[in-house]
Design an enzyme around this catalytic site. Sequence first.
Site, PDB file in Angstrom:
ATOM      1  N   CYS A  89       6.447  -7.307   6.984  1.00  0.00           N
ATOM      2  CA  CYS A  89       7.671  -6.584   7.677  1.00  0.00           C
ATOM      3  C   CYS A  89       8.373  -7.663   8.615  1.00  0.00           C
ATOM      4  CB  CYS A  89       7.255  -5.288   8.542  1.00  0.00           C
ATOM      5  SG  CYS A  89       8.592  -4.456   9.247  1.00  0.00           S
ATOM      6  N   CYS A  93       6.698  -4.717  15.899  1.00  0.00           N
ATOM      7  CA  CYS A  93       6.142  -3.687  16.495  1.00  0.00           C
ATOM      8  C   CYS A  93       4.759  -4.025  16.781  1.00  0.00           C
ATOM      9  CB  CYS A  93       6.431  -2.274  15.948  1.00  0.00           C
ATOM     10  SG  CYS A  93       8.042  -2.141  15.279  1.00  0.00           S
ATOM     11  N   GLU A 113       0.668  -1.252   0.052  1.00  0.00           N
ATOM     12  CA  GLU A 113       0.003   0.127   0.067  1.00  0.00           C
ATOM     13  C   GLU A 113       0.795   1.426   0.093  1.00  0.00           C
ATOM     14  OE1 GLU A 113      -3.927  -1.639   2.240  1.00  0.00           O
ATOM     15  OE2 GLU A 113      -2.424  -1.049   3.488  1.00  0.00           O
ATOM     16  N   CYS A 146       1.542  -2.064  15.496  1.00  0.00           N
ATOM     17  CA  CYS A 146       1.640  -1.515  14.093  1.00  0.00           C
ATOM     18  C   CYS A 146       0.806  -2.824  13.422  1.00  0.00           C
ATOM     19  CB  CYS A 146       3.227  -1.509  13.622  1.00  0.00           C
ATOM     20  SG  CYS A 146       3.184  -1.322  11.775  1.00  0.00           S
ATOM     21  N   CYS A 192       3.521   8.475   0.914  1.00  0.00           N
ATOM     22  CA  CYS A 192       4.199   7.599   1.928  1.00  0.00           C
ATOM     23  C   CYS A 192       4.005   6.208   1.335  1.00  0.00           C
ATOM     24  CB  CYS A 192       3.112   7.380   3.197  1.00  0.00           C
ATOM     25  SG  CYS A 192       3.630   6.311   4.231  1.00  0.00           S
ATOM     26  N   CYS A 197      -0.615   6.126   9.859  1.00  0.00           N
ATOM     27  CA  CYS A 197       0.533   5.279  10.408  1.00  0.00           C
ATOM     28  C   CYS A 197       0.250   4.088  10.894  1.00  0.00           C
ATOM     29  CB  CYS A 197       1.407   6.106  11.160  1.00  0.00           C
ATOM     30  SG  CYS A 197       2.347   7.540  10.713  1.00  0.00           S
TER      31      CYS A 197
END
Length: 346
Positions: free
Chosen positions: A114, A118, A94, A121, A107, A339
């Site tokens: 990933c 975290c 995205e 997230c 962004c 975010c």
Amino acid sequence: METKKKDIRALTKEQLRDFFIKEGDQAFRGNQVYEWLWSKGAHTFEDMTNISKETRYMLEDHFVINHIHVDTMQKSNDGTIKNAVRLHDGLIVESVLIPTKSRTTACVSSQVGCSLDCRFCATSRLKRMRNLNPDEIFDQVVAIDRESRLYHDRPLSNIVFMGMGEPLMNYNNVLKAIDKITSDEGLGMSPKRIVVSTSGVPKMIKKMADDEVKFKLAVSLHSAIDAVRTSIMPFNENFPLADLREALEYWYAKTKNRITYEYVVWKDINDKKKDVDALIAFCKFAPSKVNLIEYNPIDDGEFQQANSQAIDMYVSMLEANHITVTVRRSRGKDIDAACGQLANKS
Ligand code: SAH
């Protein structure tokens, strides 16, 4: 069996020139094709109208152009746009267009999924599938630039590597993409308008300093106390704050570039005076800026945004210590584009 065709945009200009020499053609043909691929954004060899038919067929025999495809585009009522981008192998990442009064920011993602963990997230819930290639990163930027011109009547002005993935774990490709974005053959953007955001990989921060990169660095800190940081960003166990700090000191000594820290304040996690004290002590060694980011809930309610008194305490204590601080509101929340919310719900 058909041999696998190569992604032509993985070649440097030199390699493309050499290829044409080997094919008995002239080196400048490489320049022409390179221009079609990067400045003119050709999606097919067919598009390359000043190249002879035979040469275009020959290229088709050897190469593919792995262009991204914007599968769905969602528009938020604040003007934010989120693209679900399909890659040549069907995987999806995205990217987001964030408009403000004076700028349009892209962004972009650097990895599919990933490898970091975290806990606040959404992207961390997808395991890392692969790194993006330089052209796949470049294409995301071009797509946002086009949307910015179309929907906001102005070109893209800034880029942040704050989409899916950890850019410093795909460093070479990110660097190559930025080279293309900033070169006149690509988009000609200033590197000063590009921010690479990292959760903090010390070895790679030092490498960036050695490479004398010209873009800006942001570090997702969230806590300057090891035990707290490890509890929310478990990889901190392997890359503790002392190592991160040492790498950042090295970065600052070499580049003299201010460091930006991204920081979310959560209720009962890092909303006490001792947390601010630790942050101030951590970032004192170099001119720093702290961006206090609003928390964007990602489902189970384990993390909650701290109350406004806690935010005010951060702001006043940081300011009293001459550390620049901004409080940043999130954009595009209604379409899960803020975010930490990028996770391919589609
Ligand atoms: N891996 C890189 C870039 C991607 S994350 C990095 O860690 O910096 C981009 C930013 O969003 C980081 O500062 C990250 O900590 C923050 N973030 C992640 N999840 C969030 C959430 N749910 N709410 C607010 N910010 C979040």
